[in-house]
Write a protein that holds these residues in place. Structure first.
Motif, PDB file in Angstrom:
ATOM      1  N   GLY A  51       0.792  -1.224   0.000  1.00 31.00           N
ATOM      2  CA  GLY A  51       0.000   0.000   0.000  1.00 31.00           C
ATOM      3  C   GLY A  51       0.824   1.274   0.000  1.00 31.00           C
ATOM      4  N   LEU A  52       2.152   1.157  -0.086  1.00 26.36           N
ATOM      5  CA  LEU A  52       3.039   2.326  -0.081  1.00 26.36           C
ATOM      6  C   LEU A  52       3.832   2.392  -1.385  1.00 26.36           C
ATOM      7  N   ILE A  53       4.272   3.588  -1.745  1.00 18.79           N
ATOM      8  CA  ILE A  53       5.059   3.769  -2.968  1.00 18.79           C
ATOM      9  C   ILE A  53       6.517   3.401  -2.697  1.00 18.79           C
ATOM     10  N   ALA A  54       7.060   2.598  -3.599  1.00 18.90           N
ATOM     11  CA  ALA A  54       8.467   2.216  -3.520  1.00 18.90           C
ATOM     12  C   ALA A  54       9.109   2.486  -4.877  1.00 18.90           C
ATOM     13  N   MET A  55      10.435   2.587  -4.887  1.00 22.62           N
ATOM     14  CA  MET A  55      11.159   2.777  -6.138  1.00 22.62           C
ATOM     15  C   MET A  55      12.178   1.666  -6.284  1.00 22.62           C
ATOM     16  N   ILE A  56      12.539   1.402  -7.545  1.00 27.70           N
ATOM     17  CA  ILE A  56      13.577   0.415  -7.831  1.00 27.70           C
ATOM     18  C   ILE A  56      14.442   0.967  -8.953  1.00 27.70           C
ATOM     19  N   LYS A  57      15.747   0.737  -8.839  1.00 27.41           N
ATOM     20  CA  LYS A  57      16.655   1.184  -9.892  1.00 27.41           C
ATOM     21  C   LYS A  57      17.838   0.234  -9.981  1.00 27.41           C
ATOM     22  N   LEU A  58      18.497   0.273 -11.135  1.00 26.74           N
ATOM     23  CA  LEU A  58      19.668  -0.550 -11.372  1.00 26.74           C
ATOM     24  C   LEU A  58      20.831  -0.013 -10.556  1.00 26.74           C
ATOM     25  N   GLU A  59      21.436  -0.880  -9.773  1.00 33.58           N
ATOM     26  CA  GLU A  59      22.599  -0.517  -8.962  1.00 33.58           C
ATOM     27  C   GLU A  59      23.894  -0.846  -9.701  1.00 33.58           C
ATOM     28  N   ILE A  71      18.352  -2.110  -6.555  1.00 29.94           N
ATOM     29  CA  ILE A  71      18.028  -1.732  -5.184  1.00 29.94           C
ATOM     30  C   ILE A  71      16.629  -1.123  -5.182  1.00 29.94           C
ATOM     31  N   SER A  72      15.899  -1.390  -4.124  1.00 38.08           N
ATOM     32  CA  SER A  72      14.570  -0.809  -3.995  1.00 38.08           C
ATOM     33  C   SER A  72      14.372  -0.327  -2.571  1.00 38.08           C
ATOM     34  N   GLN A  73      13.530   0.682  -2.436  1.00 34.12           N
ATOM     35  CA  GLN A  73      13.225   1.224  -1.114  1.00 34.12           C
ATOM     36  C   GLN A  73      11.909   1.970  -1.168  1.00 34.12           C
ATOM     37  N   LEU A  74      11.277   2.096  -0.018  1.00 35.72           N
ATOM     38  CA  LEU A  74      10.039   2.876   0.076  1.00 35.72           C
ATOM     39  C   LEU A  74      10.372   4.348  -0.094  1.00 35.72           C
ATOM     40  N   VAL A  75       9.530   5.069  -0.828  1.00 35.09           N
ATOM     41  CA  VAL A  75       9.714   6.509  -0.996  1.00 35.09           C
ATOM     42  C   VAL A  75       8.589   7.293  -0.360  1.00 35.09           C
ATOM     43  N   CYS A  76       7.556   6.596   0.104  1.00 38.45           N
ATOM     44  CA  CYS A  76       6.421   7.248   0.745  1.00 38.45           C
ATOM     45  C   CYS A  76       6.013   6.407   1.935  1.00 38.45           C
ATOM     46  N   SER A  77       6.042   7.002   3.084  1.00 38.11           N
ATOM     47  CA  SER A  77       5.549   6.275   4.253  1.00 38.11           C
ATOM     48  C   SER A  77       4.431   7.088   4.874  1.00 38.11           C
ATOM     49  N   GLY A  78       3.520   6.412   5.481  1.00 40.52           N
ATOM     50  CA  GLY A  78       2.380   7.104   6.065  1.00 40.52           C
ATOM     51  C   GLY A  78       1.188   6.177   6.106  1.00 40.52           C
ATOM     52  N   HIS A  80      -1.549   6.510   3.985  1.00 40.29           N
ATOM     53  CA  HIS A  80      -2.322   6.503   2.742  1.00 40.29           C
ATOM     54  C   HIS A  80      -2.222   5.146   2.071  1.00 40.29           C
ATOM     55  N   LEU A  81      -3.331   4.668   1.551  1.00 42.18           N
ATOM     56  CA  LEU A  81      -3.338   3.455   0.744  1.00 42.18           C
ATOM     57  C   LEU A  81      -3.601   3.852  -0.697  1.00 42.18           C
ATOM     58  N   PHE A  82      -2.874   3.265  -1.605  1.00 47.39           N
ATOM     59  CA  PHE A  82      -3.013   3.586  -3.015  1.00 47.39           C
ATOM     60  C   PHE A  82      -3.718   2.444  -3.715  1.00 47.39           C
TER      61      PHE A  82
END
Length: 88
Positions: A51-59, A71-78, A80-82
């Motif tokens: 339910g949170l926005i995450a990003m992924i990119k080539l390392e 590598i991936s990580q959450l970019v939005c915490s809180g 809100h559900l999307f």
């Protein structure tokens, strides 16, 4: 943050988002997505995780065996559900 070794950032039919000319575009991973990725492997992709926005990119990429590290990580915490195709 997590690290994964795989060929592409997503599997077939996974939903993902990119920012194109300032607009958030939703797509479904397919053969065309793979071609676009090969043209520009350094772009950042977004997806929904728990339910949170995450990003992924080539390392990194090992040219000798073709393995790519993402590598991936959450970019939005809180709280809100999307909405995605899976949860609406």
């Amino acid at each position: 943050m997590k690290t994964e070794i795989k060929r592409y950032p997503f599997n077939a039919e996974d939903d993902y988002w990119t920012v194109e000319n300032g607009v958030l575009e939703c797509s479904c991973w397919d053969d065309i997505s793979e071609e676009i990725f090969e043209e520009n492997p350094n772009r950042i992709y977004y997806y929904i995780e728990g339910g949170l926005i995450a990003m992924i990119k080539l390392e990194s990429e090992d040219k000798s065996n073709g393995e790519r590290t993402f590598i991936s990580q959450l970019v939005c915490s809180g709280t809100h559900l999307f909405r995605t195709h899976a949860n609406h």
